[in-house]
Design a protein around this motif. Structure first.
Motif, PDB file in Angstrom:
ATOM      1  N   UNK A 232      19.162   7.076  84.260  1.00  0.00           N
ATOM      2  CA  UNK A 232      19.510   7.156  85.612  1.00  0.00           C
ATOM      3  C   UNK A 232      18.146   7.551  86.890  1.00  0.00           C
ATOM      4  N   UNK A 233      17.499   8.463  85.872  1.00  0.00           N
ATOM      5  CA  UNK A 233      16.470   8.858  86.759  1.00  0.00           C
ATOM      6  C   UNK A 233      15.068   8.075  86.872  1.00  0.00           C
ATOM      7  N   UNK A 234      15.127   7.040  85.657  1.00  0.00           N
ATOM      8  CA  UNK A 234      13.960   6.050  85.785  1.00  0.00           C
ATOM      9  C   UNK A 234      14.615   5.015  86.904  1.00  0.00           C
ATOM     10  N   UNK A 239      14.078   2.379  92.017  1.00  0.00           N
ATOM     11  CA  UNK A 239      14.502   1.849  93.358  1.00  0.00           C
ATOM     12  C   UNK A 239      13.867   2.794  94.638  1.00  0.00           C
ATOM     13  N   UNK A 240      13.610   4.012  94.441  1.00  0.00           N
ATOM     14  CA  UNK A 240      12.930   4.522  95.594  1.00  0.00           C
ATOM     15  C   UNK A 240      11.488   4.055  95.708  1.00  0.00           C
ATOM     16  N   UNK A 286      13.209  -3.562  91.936  1.00  0.00           N
ATOM     17  CA  UNK A 286      14.567  -3.610  92.415  1.00  0.00           C
ATOM     18  C   UNK A 286      15.527  -3.976  91.386  1.00  0.00           C
ATOM     19  N   UNK A 287      15.018  -5.133  90.598  1.00  0.00           N
ATOM     20  CA  UNK A 287      16.100  -5.604  89.460  1.00  0.00           C
ATOM     21  C   UNK A 287      16.331  -4.744  88.324  1.00  0.00           C
ATOM     22  N   UNK A 288      15.221  -4.209  87.727  1.00  0.00           N
ATOM     23  CA  UNK A 288      15.157  -3.206  86.655  1.00  0.00           C
ATOM     24  C   UNK A 288      15.776  -1.945  87.120  1.00  0.00           C
ATOM     25  N   UNK A 289      15.376  -1.419  88.187  1.00  0.00           N
ATOM     26  CA  UNK A 289      15.894  -0.359  88.844  1.00  0.00           C
ATOM     27  C   UNK A 289      17.579  -0.153  88.802  1.00  0.00           C
ATOM     28  N   UNK A 291      19.361  -2.370  86.911  1.00  0.00           N
ATOM     29  CA  UNK A 291      19.889  -2.286  85.454  1.00  0.00           C
ATOM     30  C   UNK A 291      19.961  -1.192  84.625  1.00  0.00           C
ATOM     31  N   UNK A 292      18.797  -0.201  85.061  1.00  0.00           N
ATOM     32  CA  UNK A 292      18.750   1.210  84.342  1.00  0.00           C
ATOM     33  C   UNK A 292      19.705   1.886  85.004  1.00  0.00           C
ATOM     34  N   UNK A 293      20.273   1.971  86.214  1.00  0.00           N
ATOM     35  CA  UNK A 293      21.193   2.652  86.887  1.00  0.00           C
ATOM     36  C   UNK A 293      22.613   2.214  86.118  1.00  0.00           C
TER      37      UNK A 293
END
Length: 397
Positions: A232-234, A239-240, A286-289, A291-293
């Motif tokens: 979640x942090x990653x 995204x930030x 954007x996309x991997x952010x 996905x990680x969430x």
């Protein structure tokens, strides 16, 4: 995506060391389901307007294309993660490296021979797309796994963040085609006077995404609460970073966003309209952010999770079968609708579209729902077959 090969020895202790993480199968299954929408849109409802053209495309057309941007990065990233988890079940790193080398080369052959055949009836070209890049990424990872994991991660991040300092070689010639295959924008190259090659996915950016997935593989061995926090942090950090860099148009994407004359909504679409070919830093943030969430947020599977994981456990089988359905279905539909089969996605140069053809997103969404539904039972059967059998070739499909 990767399953232990029958010819690679494993002990019961090694097999039980890394239990299967449901979130990986679920999120990968979600990516596979969404991916089919883009392919079906191209075969069943291509438009004269590019979906990414915020100055002319409708909101529905833009979002139908944009949502599918999340598929390839998620798929490739989780392939890298699966490599790490697979490696933990093997006694020999050399065996894993050989397996990756062979599987990567097999995927390259699959792209060139089988997938091109399924896509291109009536069109004479060679298309090098995501499976091509995935295959060569595995070949590179076969060597990278001999390095310390932190170094693999550092190299992946260095390329992802520093790629915009590298040149795009234009025009592509026989002298520089080697570099263009590794990194660059899509290009058309004449392999022979009769055979053009369209390179849509160059190798190094996707190899970096796979290496990044491999580097974070140990996170999926952590207790669930800690794994959730780290993922979640990653994801939130990615995204930030996307928001900060995109707002300034300073770095990270070759196509800056701009205020649109069509209004605030289209300006917002411009903001998220980042570059996929090759995948820019902001595209991957954007996309991997996201996905990680999703990997962090998806809790107990539930009915939806179990449904998605059916596709996520057999991604290559699903990928090949969905092309058979959508391409074969388009062949039959166009033959009935226009008097002869017509490849709307890859129309021969100068042929134009058949009289009476009109794009329809309603048609595309209806076909998408039908294809995904029809694929459920074959995927469920193949998942059970893989669980009950240990044939060596199952690791390659």
């Amino acid at each position: 995506m990767l399953q232990p090969a029958a010819h690679l020895p494993t002990s019961p202790a090694l097999r039980s060391a890394t239990p299967r993480v449901a979130a990986i199968d679920i999120v990968r299954g979600l990516a596979m389901v969404i991916m089919a929408l883009d392919h079906i849109r191209e075969f069943w409802s291509p438009t004269a307007v590019r979906p990414e053209d915020v100055a002319h495309a409708s909101v529905a057309l833009f979002l139908t294309r944009w949502i599918t941007h999340f598929c390839a990065p998620t798929f490739v990233f989780l392939a890298g993660t699966s490599v790490f988890l697979y490696q933990q079940k093997q006694a020999s790193r050399g065996a894993v490296s050989r397996f990756l080398l062979l599987r990567g080369l097999w995927l390259v052959v699959l792209e060139v021979v089988v997938i091109n055949f399924l896509l291109q009836w009536g069109y004479n070209a060679l298309l090098l797309q995501v499976i091509w890049a995935l295959g060569w990424s595995m070949v590179l990872l076969a060597g990278l796994i001999w390095l310390p994991r932190w170094l693999v991660g550092a190299l992946a991040l260095a390329f992802i963040f520093g790629q915009h300092l590298l040149p795009f070689l234009q025009p592509v010639t026989r002298a520089n085609v080697g570099w263009a295959l590794l990194y660059g924008q899509p290009f058309l190259f004449k392999l022979t006077p009769q055979l053009p090659v369209l390179v849509a996915y160059t190798v190094l950016p996707w190899a970096a995404v796979m290496a990044a997935g491999y580097a974070v593989g140990p996170w999926f061995q952590l207790p669930a609460p800690q794994r959730t926090r780290w993922l979640g942090a990653a994801g939130a950090g990615a995204l930030l970073l996307f928001g900060a860099l995109r707002a300034t148009n300073w770095y990270g994407d070759p196509a800056p966003w701009s205020v649109q004359a069509r209004g605030l909504l289209y300006s917002a679409l411009s903001f998220v309209n980042v570059t996929k070919y090759p995948p820019s830093l902001l595209f991957l943030c954007l996309t991997l952010g996201v996905a990680l969430v999703l990997l962090a947020a998806w809790g107990p599977a539930g009915r939806l999770g179990r449904w998605l994981s059916t596709y996520g456990r057999v991604p290559m089988f699903y990928y090949l079968l969905h092309f058979c359905l959508l391409s074969g279905g388009a062949f039959g539909w166009t033959a009935l609708a226009f008097g002869k089969p017509f490849n709307l996605s890859f129309a021969p140069p100068g042929a134009g579209l058949p009289a009476g053809y009109h794009p329809s997103l309603w048609r595309a969404y209806a076909v998408w729902a039908a294809v995904v539904a029809l694929l459920y039972w074959p995927c469920r059967w193949y998942q059970g077959y893989k669980q009950q059998h240990t044939h060596w070739w199952l690791s390659y499909l």
